[in-house]
Enzyme design. Structure first.
Site, PDB file in Angstrom:
ATOM      1  N   GLN A   1      -0.052   7.357   4.074  1.00  0.00           N
ATOM      2  CA  GLN A   1      -0.856   6.273   4.615  1.00  0.00           C
ATOM      3  C   GLN A   1      -0.873   6.453   6.128  1.00  0.00           C
ATOM      4  O   GLN A   1       0.169   6.328   6.777  1.00  0.00           O
ATOM      5  CB  GLN A   1      -0.246   4.912   4.258  1.00  0.00           C
ATOM      6  CG  GLN A   1      -0.954   3.758   4.960  1.00  0.00           C
ATOM      7  CD  GLN A   1      -0.260   2.401   4.767  1.00  0.00           C
ATOM      8  OE1 GLN A   1      -0.906   1.419   4.484  1.00  0.00           O
ATOM      9  NE2 GLN A   1       1.039   2.366   4.935  1.00  0.00           N
TER      10      GLN A   1
ATOM     11  N   GLU B   1      -0.991  -4.145  -3.086  1.00  0.00           N
ATOM     12  CA  GLU B   1       0.365  -4.240  -2.547  1.00  0.00           C
ATOM     13  C   GLU B   1       0.619  -5.633  -1.997  1.00  0.00           C
ATOM     14  O   GLU B   1      -0.309  -6.361  -1.647  1.00  0.00           O
ATOM     15  CB  GLU B   1       0.598  -3.200  -1.448  1.00  0.00           C
ATOM     16  CG  GLU B   1      -0.250  -3.387  -0.212  1.00  0.00           C
ATOM     17  CD  GLU B   1       0.155  -2.465   0.920  1.00  0.00           C
ATOM     18  OE1 GLU B   1       1.347  -2.107   0.999  1.00  0.00           O
ATOM     19  OE2 GLU B   1      -0.719  -2.101   1.724  1.00  0.00           O
TER      20      GLU B   1
ATOM     21  N   GLU C   1       4.855   2.875  -0.719  1.00  0.00           N
ATOM     22  CA  GLU C   1       4.015   3.392   0.369  1.00  0.00           C
ATOM     23  C   GLU C   1       4.667   3.248   1.743  1.00  0.00           C
ATOM     24  O   GLU C   1       4.503   4.108   2.601  1.00  0.00           O
ATOM     25  CB  GLU C   1       2.684   2.643   0.367  1.00  0.00           C
ATOM     26  CG  GLU C   1       1.733   2.987   1.491  1.00  0.00           C
ATOM     27  CD  GLU C   1       0.475   2.148   1.392  1.00  0.00           C
ATOM     28  OE1 GLU C   1      -0.569   2.712   1.088  1.00  0.00           O
ATOM     29  OE2 GLU C   1       0.550   0.913   1.603  1.00  0.00           O
TER      30      GLU C   1
ATOM     31  N   SER D   1      -6.113   0.565   3.417  1.00  0.00           N
ATOM     32  CA  SER D   1      -4.773   0.588   2.805  1.00  0.00           C
ATOM     33  C   SER D   1      -3.907  -0.504   3.448  1.00  0.00           C
ATOM     34  O   SER D   1      -2.877  -0.204   4.019  1.00  0.00           O
ATOM     35  CB  SER D   1      -4.135   1.967   2.986  1.00  0.00           C
ATOM     36  OG  SER D   1      -4.010   2.295   4.367  1.00  0.00           O
TER      37      SER D   1
ATOM     38  N   HIS E   1      -4.467  -5.918  -0.306  1.00  0.00           N
ATOM     39  CA  HIS E   1      -3.266  -6.730  -0.118  1.00  0.00           C
ATOM     40  C   HIS E   1      -3.383  -8.007  -0.940  1.00  0.00           C
ATOM     41  O   HIS E   1      -4.452  -8.617  -1.004  1.00  0.00           O
ATOM     42  CB  HIS E   1      -3.122  -7.173   1.346  1.00  0.00           C
ATOM     43  CG  HIS E   1      -2.861  -6.067   2.307  1.00  0.00           C
ATOM     44  ND1 HIS E   1      -3.098  -6.185   3.668  1.00  0.00           N
ATOM     45  CD2 HIS E   1      -2.365  -4.815   2.131  1.00  0.00           C
ATOM     46  CE1 HIS E   1      -2.765  -5.067   4.273  1.00  0.00           C
ATOM     47  NE2 HIS E   1      -2.321  -4.220   3.362  1.00  0.00           N
TER      48      HIS E   1
ATOM     49  N   ASP F   1      -6.101  -1.491   7.723  1.00  0.00           N
ATOM     50  CA  ASP F   1      -5.224  -2.473   7.091  1.00  0.00           C
ATOM     51  C   ASP F   1      -4.676  -3.485   8.087  1.00  0.00           C
ATOM     52  O   ASP F   1      -3.851  -4.316   7.703  1.00  0.00           O
ATOM     53  CB  ASP F   1      -4.056  -1.764   6.416  1.00  0.00           C
ATOM     54  CG  ASP F   1      -3.191  -1.037   7.417  1.00  0.00           C
ATOM     55  OD1 ASP F   1      -3.728  -0.551   8.424  1.00  0.00           O
ATOM     56  OD2 ASP F   1      -1.971  -0.961   7.201  1.00  0.00           O
TER      57      ASP F   1
ATOM     58  N   GLN G   1      -7.796   0.065  -1.622  1.00  0.00           N
ATOM     59  CA  GLN G   1      -6.517  -0.596  -1.899  1.00  0.00           C
ATOM     60  C   GLN G   1      -6.517  -1.974  -1.248  1.00  0.00           C
ATOM     61  O   GLN G   1      -7.094  -2.146  -0.173  1.00  0.00           O
ATOM     62  CB  GLN G   1      -5.367   0.252  -1.324  1.00  0.00           C
ATOM     63  CG  GLN G   1      -3.982  -0.299  -1.632  1.00  0.00           C
ATOM     64  CD  GLN G   1      -2.971   0.046  -0.545  1.00  0.00           C
ATOM     65  OE1 GLN G   1      -3.052  -0.427   0.575  1.00  0.00           O
ATOM     66  NE2 GLN G   1      -2.021   0.891  -0.889  1.00  0.00           N
TER      67      GLN G   1
END
Length: 564
Positions: free
Chosen positions: A302, A176, A227, A368, A149, A341, A147
């Site tokens: 998450q 995201e 999330e 994530s 950003h 992340d 995933q």
């Protein structure tokens, strides 16, 4: 009188200058919860059931339960099996986790009856390699993913769109964004959605905000999942945030009612960082969060310390605890988006070591997320990896033959999708009477790296445009219509297909993502079947051929040339 300073060796001076010595490290302080996973103040495992109801949990009688105990006892633990599961010795359960001849389903039959203290007792027995062995088997989805950003230090929607397009093309299954100025959210959320569908149809997007706006954007179909619904391991921290397990569960059901994928967020260190760890270890409190998520009925979590990674990262055994919390999420059958992340160390070696327990066994989302923009533009406060690390990440995948969810893409393909995403957003904004995107901006976006490479936008006009999105009730279908009218038929079709998935409800299944062909891939139709060497997900075939490619690879036929 002047004190004589001790003389240091040249070697000490060199070591002092190493990046790792810019990191912060602290001693354990168990009484305040400043301990990773082994504290004398954590409760001993116990359970007692009367009349199909748990009346004792980890040494505490029901009359003394806080609301976390009550929620976990009533909604997260299988009352019918708990006494039998708790009777299984912890070392036997730990061995089941790493034994390839014991199926994932057989492990879940035991773990669904365990209390928080018992789960802690199990994972405390496992070293990092054993934790990775367990994760390889317990991950819900067979196929790992990643995933990313996509954010902008200036909240520039054009930058978010083109970096989302590039990120989707590179392989992120979810993208995201978040913002510096909340009022920009509608424009940035739209930009993320459009960019993602240009890069690869089927990528899911979310905009991390305060809960009301995030929910509204989701319900309108401008985003596809949520999330950042944070939960905590102590009642006092929950109350400090004006929340309870029941209020979070209600919010989760609101998303589910519209077919929107969602997961909670938690992580070791959050309670001690907020000053209310109640004297328990970080991992014990995180296990309570994992079970709370399970009890709330969300499909995933998450975790991996997330924005609190600096806390366990400063503790002895802290990164081991982070790997263990990821395993705990998977061993209770939740999707695990496993952190990585947040930037936490100045040391490239430490940053790499921190992600190995997720990259090597594979998780549902190894990061994530991974910053698909330079960290200076990352509004989540910087990720463990950013765009500067793309080539390193791809090379590590190739070196170890592991799938971290990304791949090398030729520059001409990247420029093509960045330009297309910029033009699609330009046309969409014009069609919806939103603030103008100029040709100069489109050109800059095609070749840019960070926000400093873009012309400045009129912030006041952008904010007026963002408000008009909220006031006029623009939905995902309006975006589809506008894209179709402006000639971006394929992007419109991609977005419409993502919206259709919400009607089917397939994205509510555990660990659901969409393939290039918009086929939902989840624990239902892509269940992890690892059972030892030669089984489970293997990086091979077409996917392996993709990951063999890097920016500079010497041709086997002509050593004077490179292929990529």
């Amino acid at each position: 009188m002047t004190a004589t300073q001790p003389r240091h060796s040249r070697r000490t001076e060199i070591l002092e200058d190493r990046p790792v010595n810019l990191d912060g490290f602290v001693e354990e302080w168990p009484e305040k919860g400043l301990v990773a996973m082994e504290s004398d103040f954590d409760p001993a495992p116990s359970v007692r059931v009367e009349d199909a109801r748990i009346v004792e949990l980890d040494g505490r009688a029901r009359a003394d339960f806080d609301f976390m105990d009550a929620f976990i006892a009533d909604h997260a633990i299988d009352v019918g099996t708990t006494e039998a599961s708790m009777a299984v010795p912890s070392d036997e359960i730990a061995r089941m986790l790493i034994n390839p001849t014991v199926s994932r389903q057989d492990v879940l039959a035991v773990t669904r009856g365990l209390t928080p203290a018992k789960i802690l007792d199990v994972v405390k027995l496992m070293n990092v390699v054993e934790i990775m062995q367990g994760m390889q088997k317990m991950r819900a989805r067979r196929t790992p993913a990643n995933q990313g950003h996509s954010t902008s230090a200036r909240d520039n929607p054009l930058q978010v769109a083109v970096d989302a397009a590039e990120g989707a093309l590179r392989g992120f299954a979810e993208l995201e964004t978040t913002l510096g100025v909340l009022r920009y959210a509608p424009l940035v959320a739209i930009a993320l959605q459009i960019g993602a569908q240009v890069g690869r149809g089927g990528v899911l997007t979310q905009c991390a905000l305060e809960e009301a706006t995030e929910l509204e954007l989701g319900m309108r179909g401008i985003t596809a999942y949520a999330e950042t619904i944070s939960i905590y391991g102590t009642e006092s921290v929950f109350v400090d945030g004006d929340d309870t397990p029941w209020s979070k569960s209600f919010l989760a059901s609101a998303y589910a009612s519209r077919g929107i994928k969602m997961r909670f967020t938690s992580g070791t260190g959050s309670e001690v960082q907020m000053g209310n760890a109640e004297g328990k270890s970080m991992l014990y409190l995180e296990i309570r969060c994992v079970l709370m998520a399970k009890g709330a009925g969300v499909q995933g979590l998450q975790n991996g310390s997330i924005s609190c990674i600096g806390v366990p990262g400063a503790m002895p055994g802290g990164i081991r605890a982070v790997a263990a919390e990821n395993l705990v999420a998977s061993m209770v059958d939740l999707e695990c988006a496993s952190g990585n992340d947040q930037s936490f160390s100045h040391s490239a070696m430490r940053r790499t070591a921190r992600m190995m327990p997720q990259l090597l066994p594979g998780t549902d989302f190894v990061c994530s997320g991974y910053s698909g923009v330079p960290n200076a533009d990352n509004m989540f406060a910087g990720s463990n990896f950013d765009t500067d690390d793309y080539d390193d990440w791809n090379t590590i995948q190739r070196d170890l033959q592991v799938d971290g969810g990304l791949r090398h893409i030729r520059e001409d393909e990247i420029l093509q999708v960045r330009n297309k995403a910029a033009r699609a957003l330009q046309a969409l904004f014009a069609e919806l009477d939103l603030p103008r995107i100029t040709d100069e901006e489109v050109e800059a976006a095609t070749y840019a790296n960070g926000s400093e490479d873009y012309p400045e936008r009129d912030v006041l006009e952008d904010l007026k445009g963002a408000q008009s999105v909220m006031d006029s009730g623009i939905t995902g279908l309006d975006l589809v219509t506008a894209l179709e009218r402006t000639g971006f038929h394929d992007v419109a079709e991609n977005l419409l297909t993502v919206l259709r998935q919400r009607v089917s409800g397939d994205l509510l299944q555990t660990s659901a993502i969409l393939t290039d062909d918009f086929v939902p891939l989840s624990a239902i139709n892509d269940a992890n079947d690892y059972a030892g060497p030669g089984t489970g997900y293997r990086l091979q075939g077409e996917r392996w051929e993709q990951l063999k490619k890097l920016r500079h690879v010497t041709s086997a036929e002509n050593p004077e040339t490179e292929v990529s």
